[in-house]
Write a protein that holds these residues in place. Structure first.
Motif, mmCIF file in Angstrom:
data_model
loop_
_atom_site.group_PDB
_atom_site.id
_atom_site.type_symbol
_atom_site.label_atom_id
_atom_site.label_comp_id
_atom_site.label_asym_id
_atom_site.label_seq_id
_atom_site.Cartn_x
_atom_site.Cartn_y
_atom_site.Cartn_z
ATOM 1 N N ILE A 107 22.505 -4.850 29.883
ATOM 2 C CA ILE A 107 22.747 -5.299 28.515
ATOM 3 C C ILE A 107 21.848 -6.496 28.244
ATOM 4 O O ILE A 107 21.855 -7.466 28.994
ATOM 5 N N GLU A 108 21.071 -6.396 27.189
ATOM 6 C CA GLU A 108 20.139 -7.449 26.790
ATOM 7 C C GLU A 108 20.747 -8.242 25.634
ATOM 8 O O GLU A 108 21.425 -7.674 24.773
ATOM 9 N N PHE A 109 20.469 -9.546 25.618
ATOM 10 C CA PHE A 109 21.013 -10.422 24.579
ATOM 11 C C PHE A 109 19.909 -11.144 23.835
ATOM 12 O O PHE A 109 18.903 -11.534 24.422
ATOM 13 N N GLU A 110 20.152 -11.346 22.546
ATOM 14 C CA GLU A 110 19.273 -12.139 21.701
ATOM 15 C C GLU A 110 20.126 -13.116 20.909
ATOM 16 O O GLU A 110 21.271 -12.809 20.552
ATOM 17 N N LEU A 111 19.562 -14.270 20.650
ATOM 18 C CA LEU A 111 20.171 -15.240 19.753
ATOM 19 C C LEU A 111 19.119 -15.594 18.714
ATOM 20 O O LEU A 111 18.023 -16.046 19.079
ATOM 21 N N ALA A 112 19.435 -15.326 17.465
ATOM 22 C CA ALA A 112 18.491 -15.579 16.373
ATOM 23 C C ALA A 112 17.134 -14.918 16.654
ATOM 24 O O ALA A 112 16.086 -15.531 16.505
ATOM 25 N N ASP A 113 17.174 -13.673 17.117
ATOM 26 C CA ASP A 113 15.987 -12.853 17.402
ATOM 27 C C ASP A 113 15.172 -13.306 18.607
ATOM 28 O O ASP A 113 14.073 -12.806 18.831
ATOM 29 N N ASP A 114 15.671 -14.255 19.389
ATOM 30 C CA ASP A 114 15.003 -14.669 20.628
ATOM 31 C C ASP A 114 15.774 -14.107 21.818
ATOM 32 O O ASP A 114 16.994 -14.298 21.903
ATOM 33 N N GLN A 115 15.071 -13.421 22.716
ATOM 34 C CA GLN A 115 15.723 -12.874 23.894
ATOM 35 C C GLN A 115 16.204 -14.033 24.775
ATOM 36 O O GLN A 115 15.434 -14.938 25.103
ATOM 37 N N ILE A 116 17.495 -14.001 25.135
ATOM 38 C CA ILE A 116 18.051 -15.126 25.892
ATOM 39 C C ILE A 116 18.645 -14.725 27.234
ATOM 40 O O ILE A 116 19.075 -15.594 27.986
ATOM 41 N N GLY A 117 18.669 -13.434 27.556
ATOM 42 C CA GLY A 117 19.187 -13.068 28.860
ATOM 43 C C GLY A 117 19.714 -11.652 28.900
ATOM 44 O O GLY A 117 19.591 -10.897 27.936
ATOM 45 N N SER A 118 20.315 -11.333 30.045
ATOM 46 C CA SER A 118 20.821 -9.980 30.247
ATOM 47 C C SER A 118 21.976 -9.980 31.249
ATOM 48 O O SER A 118 22.218 -10.968 31.942
ATOM 49 N N ILE A 119 22.651 -8.854 31.287
ATOM 50 C CA ILE A 119 23.674 -8.586 32.295
ATOM 51 C C ILE A 119 23.248 -7.304 32.989
ATOM 52 O O ILE A 119 22.939 -6.310 32.330
ATOM 53 N N THR A 120 23.226 -7.325 34.320
ATOM 54 C CA THR A 120 22.888 -6.148 35.102
ATOM 55 C C THR A 120 23.978 -5.928 36.144
ATOM 56 O O THR A 120 24.323 -6.862 36.877
ATOM 57 N N ASP A 121 24.510 -4.719 36.185
ATOM 58 C CA ASP A 121 25.586 -4.370 37.133
ATOM 59 C C ASP A 121 26.717 -5.392 37.107
ATOM 60 O O ASP A 121 27.275 -5.759 38.139
ATOM 61 N N GLY A 122 27.041 -5.878 35.931
ATOM 62 C CA GLY A 122 28.152 -6.797 35.759
ATOM 63 C C GLY A 122 27.836 -8.256 35.967
ATOM 64 O O GLY A 122 28.701 -9.113 35.798
ATOM 65 N N ASN A 123 26.595 -8.573 36.328
ATOM 66 C CA ASN A 123 26.219 -9.953 36.627
ATOM 67 C C ASN A 123 25.321 -10.539 35.540
ATOM 68 O O ASN A 123 24.183 -10.103 35.374
ATOM 69 N N PRO A 124 25.833 -11.551 34.815
ATOM 70 C CA PRO A 124 24.977 -12.213 33.841
ATOM 71 C C PRO A 124 23.832 -12.945 34.551
ATOM 72 O O PRO A 124 24.029 -13.534 35.614
#
Length: 143
Positions: A107-124
């Motif tokens: 799962i990829e995350f963005e804040l205000a259109d800036d990529q800020i991180g991800s979660i892989t296999d349950g681990n942020p």
């Protein structure tokens, strides 16, 4: 409060689920996501889901969502609003971490259109767990 992208005090915290999405995942995730959105009041509005069907080749399906949050970086939030914002984001990250673990989803995350991180296999990733959440907890005096 309807979203207005010209309002500098509101940002979108967006997530996208990567990888193969199975019908079982979609059904279960959608049901539990709805329960999550109805479980408590949010600082602005409950998170919402969006679906993108197929690409030009007719092969992909993606799912994502967004949460409207107050812009904490502008330094004008009172502690109560900032705390509600924090819990809105933390609860969403925890919820998505559980599904990422169960279905081996990224799962990829963005804040205000800036990529800020991800979660892989349950681990942020560190940028979410430390750079976003831990720093926010320090600012709020939760540590």
């Amino acid at each position: 409060m309807p979203f207005n992208s010209s309002r500098p005090d509101i940002q979108l915290f967006t997530f996208y689920i990567s990888g193969e999405i199975f019908a079982q995942f979609l059904d279960e995730f959608s049901q539990h996501f709805t329960e999550l959105t109805e479980s408590r009041e949010r600082s602005i509005a409950a998170p919402s889901l969006f679906f993108e069907d197929e690409d030009e080749e007719g092969e992909s399906f993606s799912i994502g969502g967004e949460l409207k949050v107050l812009n904490a970086w502008r330094g004008k939030l009172n502690r109560e609003d900032d705390l509600r914002n924090y819990y809105d984001v933390k609860i969403l990250i925890d919820f998505l971490s559980a599904y990422s673990f169960r279905y081996s989803a990224e799962i990829e995350f963005e804040l205000a259109d800036d990529q800020i991180g991800s979660i892989t296999d349950g681990n942020p990733c560190e940028s979410l767990s430390v750079g976003l959440l831990k720093e926010w907890e320090k600012k709020l005096g939760l540590q």
